[in-house]
Design a protein around this motif. Structure first.
Motif, PDB file in Angstrom:
ATOM      1  N   ALA A  39     -80.012  58.822  -8.482  1.00 39.95           N
ATOM      2  CA  ALA A  39     -78.632  59.296  -8.372  1.00 39.95           C
ATOM      3  C   ALA A  39     -78.425  60.602  -9.127  1.00 39.95           C
ATOM      4  CB  ALA A  39     -77.672  58.226  -8.885  1.00 39.95           C
ATOM      5  N   MET A  40     -78.930  60.683 -10.348  1.00 39.42           N
ATOM      6  CA  MET A  40     -78.725  61.888 -11.156  1.00 39.42           C
ATOM      7  C   MET A  40     -79.455  63.096 -10.568  1.00 39.42           C
ATOM      8  SD  MET A  40     -78.662  60.562 -15.133  1.00 39.42           S
ATOM      9  CE  MET A  40     -80.250  59.730 -15.070  1.00 39.42           C
ATOM     10  N   ARG A  41     -80.641  62.881 -10.051  1.00 36.69           N
ATOM     11  CA  ARG A  41     -81.402  64.024  -9.541  1.00 36.69           C
ATOM     12  C   ARG A  41     -80.833  64.528  -8.218  1.00 36.69           C
ATOM     13  NH1 ARG A  41     -87.707  62.964 -11.433  1.00 36.69           N
ATOM     14  NH2 ARG A  41     -87.179  62.727 -13.645  1.00 36.69           N
ATOM     15  N   TYR A  42     -80.388  63.628  -7.368  1.00 30.24           N
ATOM     16  CA  TYR A  42     -79.795  64.080  -6.110  1.00 30.24           C
ATOM     17  C   TYR A  42     -78.445  64.759  -6.330  1.00 30.24           C
ATOM     18  CZ  TYR A  42     -83.160  62.119  -2.809  1.00 30.24           C
ATOM     19  OH  TYR A  42     -84.287  61.869  -2.070  1.00 30.24           O
ATOM     20  N   THR A  43     -77.706  64.340  -7.354  1.00 30.40           N
ATOM     21  CA  THR A  43     -76.376  64.910  -7.581  1.00 30.40           C
ATOM     22  C   THR A  43     -76.389  66.020  -8.626  1.00 30.40           C
ATOM     23  OG1 THR A  43     -75.874  63.204  -9.246  1.00 30.40           O
ATOM     24  CG2 THR A  43     -75.231  62.752  -6.959  1.00 30.40           C
ATOM     25  N   ARG A  44     -77.577  66.269  -9.223  1.00 28.14           N
ATOM     26  CA  ARG A  44     -77.704  67.310 -10.255  1.00 28.14           C
ATOM     27  C   ARG A  44     -76.757  67.041 -11.420  1.00 28.14           C
ATOM     28  NH1 ARG A  44     -80.900  67.800  -6.395  1.00 28.14           N
ATOM     29  NH2 ARG A  44     -81.716  69.812  -5.657  1.00 28.14           N
ATOM     30  N   THR A  45     -76.670  65.781 -11.819  1.00 26.09           N
ATOM     31  CA  THR A  45     -75.832  65.394 -12.957  1.00 26.09           C
ATOM     32  C   THR A  45     -76.713  64.871 -14.084  1.00 26.09           C
ATOM     33  OG1 THR A  45     -75.501  63.211 -11.947  1.00 26.09           O
ATOM     34  CG2 THR A  45     -73.793  64.872 -11.566  1.00 26.09           C
ATOM     35  N   GLU A  46     -76.104  64.682 -15.267  1.00 30.34           N
ATOM     36  CA  GLU A  46     -76.884  64.338 -16.448  1.00 30.34           C
ATOM     37  C   GLU A  46     -76.687  62.900 -16.914  1.00 30.34           C
ATOM     38  OE1 GLU A  46     -75.833  67.215 -19.356  1.00 30.34           O
ATOM     39  OE2 GLU A  46     -76.868  68.877 -18.348  1.00 30.34           O
ATOM     40  N   THR A  47     -75.731  62.187 -16.353  1.00 26.80           N
ATOM     41  CA  THR A  47     -75.507  60.801 -16.754  1.00 26.80           C
ATOM     42  C   THR A  47     -75.236  59.952 -15.512  1.00 26.80           C
ATOM     43  OG1 THR A  47     -73.101  61.027 -16.984  1.00 26.80           O
ATOM     44  CG2 THR A  47     -74.448  61.565 -18.925  1.00 26.80           C
ATOM     45  N   PRO A  48     -75.524  58.635 -15.581  1.00 21.89           N
ATOM     46  CA  PRO A  48     -75.212  57.763 -14.446  1.00 21.89           C
ATOM     47  C   PRO A  48     -73.725  57.742 -14.119  1.00 21.89           C
ATOM     48  CG  PRO A  48     -76.721  56.672 -15.965  1.00 21.89           C
ATOM     49  CD  PRO A  48     -76.252  57.925 -16.647  1.00 21.89           C
ATOM     50  N   ASP A  49     -72.879  57.874 -15.152  1.00 21.83           N
ATOM     51  CA  ASP A  49     -71.440  57.865 -14.922  1.00 21.83           C
ATOM     52  C   ASP A  49     -71.007  59.053 -14.067  1.00 21.83           C
ATOM     53  OD1 ASP A  49     -68.588  58.951 -16.153  1.00 21.83           O
ATOM     54  OD2 ASP A  49     -68.651  56.774 -15.918  1.00 21.83           O
ATOM     55  N   ARG A  50     -71.547  60.240 -14.387  1.00 17.92           N
ATOM     56  CA  ARG A  50     -71.206  61.420 -13.582  1.00 17.92           C
ATOM     57  C   ARG A  50     -71.831  61.332 -12.190  1.00 17.92           C
ATOM     58  NH1 ARG A  50     -71.878  66.375 -17.984  1.00 17.92           N
ATOM     59  NH2 ARG A  50     -70.184  65.690 -19.389  1.00 17.92           N
ATOM     60  N   ALA A  51     -73.015  60.735 -12.116  1.00 16.15           N
ATOM     61  CA  ALA A  51     -73.677  60.599 -10.816  1.00 16.15           C
ATOM     62  C   ALA A  51     -72.876  59.695  -9.887  1.00 16.15           C
ATOM     63  CB  ALA A  51     -75.084  60.042 -11.008  1.00 16.15           C
ATOM     64  N   VAL A  52     -72.386  58.577 -10.402  1.00 16.35           N
ATOM     65  CA  VAL A  52     -71.636  57.663  -9.533  1.00 16.35           C
ATOM     66  C   VAL A  52     -70.335  58.307  -9.073  1.00 16.35           C
ATOM     67  CG1 VAL A  52     -70.256  56.392 -11.264  1.00 16.35           C
ATOM     68  CG2 VAL A  52     -71.091  55.214  -9.222  1.00 16.35           C
ATOM     69  N   ARG A  53     -69.750  59.154  -9.912  1.00 17.25           N
ATOM     70  CA  ARG A  53     -68.527  59.849  -9.496  1.00 17.25           C
ATOM     71  C   ARG A  53     -68.827  60.869  -8.396  1.00 17.25           C
ATOM     72  NH1 ARG A  53     -64.406  58.369 -12.511  1.00 17.25           N
ATOM     73  NH2 ARG A  53     -64.823  57.391 -14.539  1.00 17.25           N
ATOM     74  N   ALA A  54     -69.972  61.532  -8.504  1.00 17.18           N
ATOM     75  CA  ALA A  54     -70.341  62.481  -7.451  1.00 17.18           C
ATOM     76  C   ALA A  54     -70.627  61.761  -6.140  1.00 17.18           C
ATOM     77  CB  ALA A  54     -71.560  63.288  -7.900  1.00 17.18           C
ATOM     78  N   LEU A  55     -71.290  60.621  -6.213  1.00 17.17           N
ATOM     79  CA  LEU A  55     -71.612  59.880  -4.995  1.00 17.17           C
ATOM     80  C   LEU A  55     -70.371  59.241  -4.372  1.00 17.17           C
ATOM     81  CD1 LEU A  55     -74.938  58.183  -6.111  1.00 17.17           C
ATOM     82  CD2 LEU A  55     -74.650  60.118  -4.551  1.00 17.17           C
TER      83      LEU A  55
END
Length: 391
Positions: A230-246
């Motif tokens: 999730a973090m690598r596909y969304t270019r985010t640094e935390t799971p929390d930010r990744a889930v918000r991007a997804l």
């Protein structure tokens, strides 16, 4: 976000479940359990879940302190065999009472005979759209569980024909669980029929993590990657930010982070949730993510609150990793019922930690059966065709 979540003491979690859960010496006849029975209607499709993918014959070795060095032979403490690959997820959904159909290609060898019988007869999975191919052998994986993780060696060949040619012959389903890196040509047709698509994805061996790979999510209801993906596909640094991007791409976004817990946002209900993982000593983590996805699918079909869906999925994963062998480690309702009764009994005896946990899992009162349910087999040393036939 509710800060009242809890972890479950390891000594009171899955270790309390007996090998064939839900069975007592003087119990009434065992029955299967349908947790969605009260909500079913004649208009529902014949299947709850449709799956498609490769089935492997898995040999799993456990109890190794380390991997063998070149030229070295080590003896493992435990060993089991079971259907693997997409069978991990199919078995997990079927054991939770979901009417499951699997589209897969099988060979004509003894491994395939045993896997077909195990999945269709023992687990009740609909294989009507699957095919047996003459002169084709099963794919095989050797999995070694050590140091809290696993390493695998696999051998197999492409099927004689693509599975997409077989999907059209499968019964209709309420949900299809798919691999974002697999065949996607049939997703749009299922979505148009009203089937909700729940997608997962594996590690990108190319290391490109191209966001364009997520384009098929346009057809999906949910996406359930792990934190790294999730973090690598969304270019985010935390799971929390990744889930918000997804969550900007799918109505239901779920990101799992192993022992650190899981994160989810459900745009259809406006809920956001975090749930810590259940802390247990894992024997074999094979298939734990599949069990998590199966439980999330059941919770979504049952319209559970998002927090309860995550807690239920975390519990099911914890029960699974206490057994070895991916598919046949998946918990059934006997396992879940035994855990809940043990937790309730311990809380009634005055254990404050158990009482706290029981309060957070009260929703299980509406899910677990009040009668003995059919026991489920575990992974065994060999596939033992003769002893199976005489059982």
């Amino acid at each position: 976000m509710d800060d009242g979540e809890t972890t479950i003491p390891a000594d009171r979690a899955a270790s309390a479940v007996p090998p064939r859960a839900g069975i007592t010496p003087d119990a009434a006849p065992e029955r299967d359990w349908d947790p969605l029975a009260s909500t079913r209607t004649p208009a529902d499709p014949p299947l709850d879940v449709l799956l498609s993918g490769t089935v492997f014959f898995d040999l799993v070795f456990t109890g190794l302190a380390r991997m063998p060095r070149p030229g070295e032979e080590l003896w493992s403490e435990g060993m089991g065999s079971c259907p693997g690959g997409i069978a991990n997820l199919a078995t997990a959904t079927a054991r939770l009472g979901l009417r499951t159909g699997l589209v897969a290609g099988f060979g004509d060898d003894a491994y395939a005979d045993w896997m077909w019988d195990t999945l269709s007869h023992d687990e009740g999975i609909d294989l009507s759209a699957s095919r047996r191919f003459a002169g084709f052998h099963s794919s095989l994986t050797v999995s070694i569980a050590t140091d809290g993780d696993r390493a695998m060696v696999t051998h197999g060949h492409p099927l004689p024909e693509p599975l997409s040619d077989l999907v059209g012959g499968a019964p209709r389903a309420r949900v299809a669980i798919v691999d974002l890196a697999g065949e996607t040509s049939w997703w749009a047709q299922l979505a148009a029929q009203g089937t909700r698509i729940i997608a997962d994805i594996g590690y990108d061996e190319t290391e490109r993590w191209d966001p364009a790979d997520l384009a098929p999510l346009a057809h999906c209801h949910a996406f359930t990657p792990n934190a790294v993906e999730a973090m690598r596909y969304t270019r985010t640094e935390t799971p929390d930010r990744a889930v918000r991007a997804l969550a900007e791409r799918v109505p239901l976004a779920v990101v799992t982070d192993g022992a650190s817990g899981s994160y989810a946002i459900d745009a259809t209900t406006g809920e956001e949730a975090y749930c810590p993982a259940v802390p247990v000593t894992a024997l074999d983590t094979t298939g734990a993510g599949d069990v998590f996805t199966a439980a999330i699918t059941l919770g979504t079909l049952a319209e559970q609150p998002l927090h309860d869906r995550l807690k239920f999925a975390s519990l099911c994963s914890a029960l699974a990793v206490q057994q070895f062998g991916g598919s046949l480690a998946a918990p059934g309702w006997g396992d879940i019922s035994d855990w809940w009764r043990c937790m309730t009994r311990t809380a009634d005896e005055g254990d404050l930690r158990a009482a706290y946990t029981r309060d957070r899992y009260r929703f299980l009162d509406d899910l677990v059966p009040d009668h003995p349910v059919q026991g489920r087999r575990r992974a065994q040393g060999t596939f033992a065709l003769r002893s199976d036939a005489g059982a």
